[in-house]
Design an enzyme around this catalytic site. Structure first.
Site, PDB file in Angstrom:
ATOM      1  N   SER A 128      38.195 -35.854 -26.824  1.00 31.43           N
ATOM      2  CA  SER A 128      38.739 -35.874 -25.465  1.00 31.43           C
ATOM      3  C   SER A 128      40.197 -36.299 -25.472  1.00 31.43           C
ATOM      4  O   SER A 128      40.519 -37.433 -25.861  1.00 31.43           O
ATOM      5  CB  SER A 128      37.933 -36.830 -24.596  1.00 31.43           C
ATOM      6  OG  SER A 128      38.550 -36.978 -23.333  1.00 31.43           O
ATOM      7  N   HIS A 170      38.071 -31.429 -25.626  1.00 31.78           N
ATOM      8  CA  HIS A 170      37.573 -31.748 -24.287  1.00 31.78           C
ATOM      9  C   HIS A 170      38.750 -32.125 -23.389  1.00 31.78           C
ATOM     10  O   HIS A 170      39.556 -33.002 -23.725  1.00 31.78           O
ATOM     11  CB  HIS A 170      36.578 -32.903 -24.365  1.00 31.78           C
ATOM     12  CG  HIS A 170      35.833 -33.136 -23.090  1.00 31.78           C
ATOM     13  ND1 HIS A 170      34.737 -32.376 -22.721  1.00 31.78           N
ATOM     14  CD2 HIS A 170      36.014 -34.037 -22.100  1.00 31.78           C
ATOM     15  CE1 HIS A 170      34.271 -32.807 -21.565  1.00 31.78           C
ATOM     16  NE2 HIS A 170      35.033 -33.813 -21.152  1.00 31.78           N
ATOM     17  N   ASP A 209      39.683 -33.277 -19.543  1.00 34.63           N
ATOM     18  CA  ASP A 209      39.219 -33.787 -18.252  1.00 34.63           C
ATOM     19  C   ASP A 209      40.276 -33.558 -17.180  1.00 34.63           C
ATOM     20  O   ASP A 209      41.395 -34.080 -17.284  1.00 34.63           O
ATOM     21  CB  ASP A 209      38.921 -35.289 -18.348  1.00 34.63           C
ATOM     22  CG  ASP A 209      37.661 -35.584 -19.134  1.00 34.63           C
ATOM     23  OD1 ASP A 209      36.634 -34.941 -18.861  1.00 34.63           O
ATOM     24  OD2 ASP A 209      37.706 -36.463 -20.026  1.00 34.63           O
ATOM     25  N   MET A 243      41.114 -34.200 -13.265  1.00 39.77           N
ATOM     26  CA  MET A 243      40.704 -35.040 -12.134  1.00 39.77           C
ATOM     27  C   MET A 243      41.681 -34.867 -10.978  1.00 39.77           C
ATOM     28  O   MET A 243      42.894 -34.771 -11.192  1.00 39.77           O
ATOM     29  CB  MET A 243      40.674 -36.515 -12.550  1.00 39.77           C
ATOM     30  CG  MET A 243      39.923 -36.800 -13.823  1.00 39.77           C
ATOM     31  SD  MET A 243      40.005 -38.564 -14.223  1.00 39.77           S
ATOM     32  CE  MET A 243      39.610 -38.516 -15.966  1.00 39.77           C
ATOM     33  N   HIS A 250      36.484 -29.916 -18.358  1.00 38.03           N
ATOM     34  CA  HIS A 250      35.570 -30.607 -17.441  1.00 38.03           C
ATOM     35  C   HIS A 250      36.299 -30.850 -16.131  1.00 38.03           C
ATOM     36  O   HIS A 250      37.218 -31.663 -16.063  1.00 38.03           O
ATOM     37  CB  HIS A 250      35.124 -31.927 -18.087  1.00 38.03           C
ATOM     38  CG  HIS A 250      34.271 -32.784 -17.208  1.00 38.03           C
ATOM     39  ND1 HIS A 250      34.031 -34.115 -17.476  1.00 38.03           N
ATOM     40  CD2 HIS A 250      33.590 -32.513 -16.053  1.00 38.03           C
ATOM     41  CE1 HIS A 250      33.265 -34.623 -16.539  1.00 38.03           C
ATOM     42  NE2 HIS A 250      32.983 -33.682 -15.657  1.00 38.03           N
ATOM     43  N   MET A 260      36.604 -32.405 -12.756  1.00 43.06           N
ATOM     44  CA  MET A 260      36.161 -33.463 -11.840  1.00 43.06           C
ATOM     45  C   MET A 260      36.988 -33.326 -10.562  1.00 43.06           C
ATOM     46  O   MET A 260      37.795 -34.179 -10.206  1.00 43.06           O
ATOM     47  CB  MET A 260      36.347 -34.834 -12.493  1.00 43.06           C
ATOM     48  CG  MET A 260      35.358 -35.099 -13.602  1.00 43.06           C
ATOM     49  SD  MET A 260      35.625 -36.670 -14.449  1.00 43.06           S
ATOM     50  CE  MET A 260      36.631 -36.102 -15.825  1.00 43.06           C
ATOM     51  N   MET A 273      26.848 -37.303 -18.050  1.00 43.67           N
ATOM     52  CA  MET A 273      27.887 -38.324 -18.026  1.00 43.67           C
ATOM     53  C   MET A 273      27.253 -39.678 -18.329  1.00 43.67           C
ATOM     54  O   MET A 273      26.361 -40.124 -17.611  1.00 43.67           O
ATOM     55  CB  MET A 273      28.577 -38.354 -16.659  1.00 43.67           C
ATOM     56  CG  MET A 273      29.398 -37.132 -16.335  1.00 43.67           C
ATOM     57  SD  MET A 273      30.777 -36.891 -17.487  1.00 43.67           S
ATOM     58  CE  MET A 273      31.713 -38.413 -17.252  1.00 43.67           C
ATOM     59  N   ASP A 321      29.131 -37.367 -22.540  1.00 49.28           N
ATOM     60  CA  ASP A 321      30.515 -37.824 -22.450  1.00 49.28           C
ATOM     61  C   ASP A 321      30.563 -39.221 -21.843  1.00 49.28           C
ATOM     62  O   ASP A 321      30.074 -39.434 -20.737  1.00 49.28           O
ATOM     63  CB  ASP A 321      31.307 -36.837 -21.569  1.00 49.28           C
ATOM     64  CG  ASP A 321      32.772 -37.239 -21.401  1.00 49.28           C
ATOM     65  OD1 ASP A 321      33.230 -38.167 -22.087  1.00 49.28           O
ATOM     66  OD2 ASP A 321      33.447 -36.602 -20.577  1.00 49.28           O
TER      67      ASP A 321
END
Length: 221
Positions: free
Chosen positions: A7, A34, A36, A38, A67, A69, A138, A176
């Site tokens: 990540s 990975h 993320d 957000m 991913h 979010m 998660m 994760d």
């Protein structure tokens, strides 16, 4: 096959390109990166978006495991495809049309992943598992890096794995949050086959960290 998805939320962004090149150079079991994303609405934090993903796409040919979010993720699917996403995982809680979203991803040639927050019942994922390539558990509350692994996540992984096996499904189980060399065996033994790790990869010597994961994964692969 157990795989690692490092990540970049835990990477040093002043040398992110260099760190990705280090991952490329190390023979390891990490075919994914990975990422993320957000939005400060679905989760409290804001991370990074399309410009960062586009820029690091030039540094590696690893699978970009994105991913989201964010609320209403269907708004941005085409943009994430353009900047290099290979797999897009969305939160069931963030969309009113999960089936339409999954269909849109597949039409674009992108693999679909689905996930939920730790306090959402795992059973709510069951109607969609035959449609997706990956399901993400998660093991921390989404939105912040560096949190401790929630021990109740192991039971959630086992429950999900049993449902997948009992129904002859083929989707990967990704986990994760709060995963390190010391607890990754528990996560794999519970049923996960794609492991997200941030600090355990980017904290300190990347080569040494990856060698430890290689040795652990060799016992399962």
């Amino acid at each position: 096959m157990i795989k690692l998805s490092p990540s970049i939320l835990a990477a040093d962004f002043t040398i992110l390109g260099k760190q990705l090149l280090e991952l490329n150079a190390v023979k390891n079991t990490a075919p994914y990166i990975h990422i993320d994303v957000m939005d400060g609405i679905f989760v409290p934090s804001i991370s990074f978006g399309m410009p960062v993903i586009s820029s690091i796409r030039k540094a590696t040919d690893k699978v970009f495991d994105v991913h989201l979010m964010i609320m209403d993720p269907e708004r941005y699917l085409s943009e994430f495809k353009k900047c290099g996403a290979d797999i897009i995982t969305f939160h069931l809680e963030a969309t009113e049309s999960p089936i339409t979203l999954i269909d849109s991803l597949h039409t674009m040639g992108i693999k679909a992943g689905i996930t939920i927050k730790p306090d959402t019942p795992v059973e709510l994922l069951y109607p969609y598992l035959h449609m997706v390539e990956m399901v993400l558990i998660m093991s921390v509350n989404p939105g912040f890096g560096g949190q401790e692994f929630l021990p109740e996540s192991l039971a959630r992984i086992r429950k999900l794995k049993k449902h997948i096996d009992d129904n002859g499904l083929r989707c990967d189980i990704q986990v994760d949050g709060g995963i390190y060399h010391e607890n990754v065996c528990d996560v794999i033994s519970a049923g996960a086959n794609i492991i997200v790790a941030g600090s355990a990869v980017f904290g300190g010597d990347i080569g040494k960290n990856m060698a430890k994961f290689d040795a652990i994964f060799a016992g399962f692969n």
